[in-house]
Design a protein around this motif. Structure first.
Motif, PDB file in Angstrom:
ATOM      1  N   ASP A 121     -16.283 -27.735  19.314  1.00  0.00           N
ATOM      2  CA  ASP A 121     -15.247 -28.738  19.122  1.00  0.00           C
ATOM      3  C   ASP A 121     -14.202 -28.244  18.135  1.00  0.00           C
ATOM      4  N   TYR A 122     -14.663 -27.543  17.107  1.00  0.00           N
ATOM      5  CA  TYR A 122     -13.741 -26.885  16.183  1.00  0.00           C
ATOM      6  C   TYR A 122     -14.429 -25.705  15.522  1.00  0.00           C
ATOM      7  N   VAL A 123     -13.609 -24.795  14.988  1.00  0.00           N
ATOM      8  CA  VAL A 123     -14.080 -23.621  14.251  1.00  0.00           C
ATOM      9  C   VAL A 123     -13.294 -23.572  12.950  1.00  0.00           C
ATOM     10  N   LEU A 124     -14.010 -23.560  11.832  1.00  0.00           N
ATOM     11  CA  LEU A 124     -13.393 -23.435  10.508  1.00  0.00           C
ATOM     12  C   LEU A 124     -13.929 -22.190   9.847  1.00  0.00           C
ATOM     13  N   VAL A 125     -13.037 -21.391   9.271  1.00  0.00           N
ATOM     14  CA  VAL A 125     -13.440 -20.140   8.650  1.00  0.00           C
ATOM     15  C   VAL A 125     -12.936 -20.108   7.219  1.00  0.00           C
ATOM     16  N   ASP A 126     -13.831 -19.788   6.302  1.00  0.00           N
ATOM     17  CA  ASP A 126     -13.482 -19.539   4.903  1.00  0.00           C
ATOM     18  C   ASP A 126     -14.012 -18.141   4.593  1.00  0.00           C
ATOM     19  N   SER A 127     -13.104 -17.182   4.459  1.00  0.00           N
ATOM     20  CA  SER A 127     -13.535 -15.799   4.309  1.00  0.00           C
ATOM     21  C   SER A 127     -12.789 -15.126   3.174  1.00  0.00           C
ATOM     22  N   GLY A 128     -13.529 -14.330   2.415  1.00  0.00           N
ATOM     23  CA  GLY A 128     -12.943 -13.586   1.313  1.00  0.00           C
ATOM     24  C   GLY A 128     -13.866 -12.452   0.917  1.00  0.00           C
ATOM     25  N   PRO A 129     -13.552 -11.768  -0.173  1.00  0.00           N
ATOM     26  CA  PRO A 129     -14.323 -10.590  -0.572  1.00  0.00           C
ATOM     27  C   PRO A 129     -15.780 -10.891  -0.928  1.00  0.00           C
ATOM     28  N   ALA A 130     -16.120 -12.141  -1.206  1.00  0.00           N
ATOM     29  CA  ALA A 130     -17.505 -12.490  -1.548  1.00  0.00           C
ATOM     30  C   ALA A 130     -18.316 -12.952  -0.338  1.00  0.00           C
TER      31      ALA A 130
END
Length: 153
Positions: A121-130
């Motif tokens: 239904d949805y895709v949420l991405v939180d991405s970073g160096p950690a």
């Protein structure tokens, strides 16, 4: 793919229906657990099939691109939600999500998140160096039933 709810980044206060860590060797076990929980939540056969494929693709991405070890939680907050986390270097999510058109095939992949977006239904991405956290919601035709008892892992 629908737009997520306005409070989509808010933490979900309910206990997880299922929570586990995984490596490549655990994918089959985790897929079976995801399928069992999804069935208990009231997803029909086709919904479960698409959901398990989407969740599996996220786990494969962790093993290939996110350091090899990840965490997975299934949550119920009006929708069946899956959160997958890793400790990898992160990536530029804007390149992959949202992506309305099928990306070209490449040696390094690139179609996985597009495929997940077609089945969630949805895709949420939180991405970073950690590391990276991806949250998806099951696409269903109806309402989900009561949550099954929590299955700690």
């Amino acid at each position: 793919m629908a737009n997520p709810p306005l409070d989509h980044r808010a933490a979900i206060a309910t206990p997880p229906l299922f929570s586990t860590s995984f490596t490549l060797a655990d994918l089959t076990r985790v897929r079976h657990e995801v399928e069992a929980v999804s069935r208990q939540c009231g997803l029909d056969h086709d919904e479960i099939e698409n959901w398990v494929i989407a969740v599996n693709e996220l786990m494969i991405n962790v093993t290939r691109h996110g350091g090899g070890t990840g965490g997975l939680r299934l949550l119920l907050d009006g929708q069946l939600i899956c959160e997958v986390t890793d400790q990898g270097r992160g990536f530029n999510a804007a390149r992959y999500v949202p992506c309305a058109e099928r990306p070209p095939l490449s040696d390094t992949g690139g179609m996985g998140l597009w495929m997940v977006g077609q089945m969630a239904d949805y895709v949420l991405v939180d991405s970073g160096p950690a590391g990276t956290t991806i949250r998806i919601a099951a696409r269903t035709r109806g309402t989900l039933g009561q949550p099954p008892p929590a299955r700690p892992r």
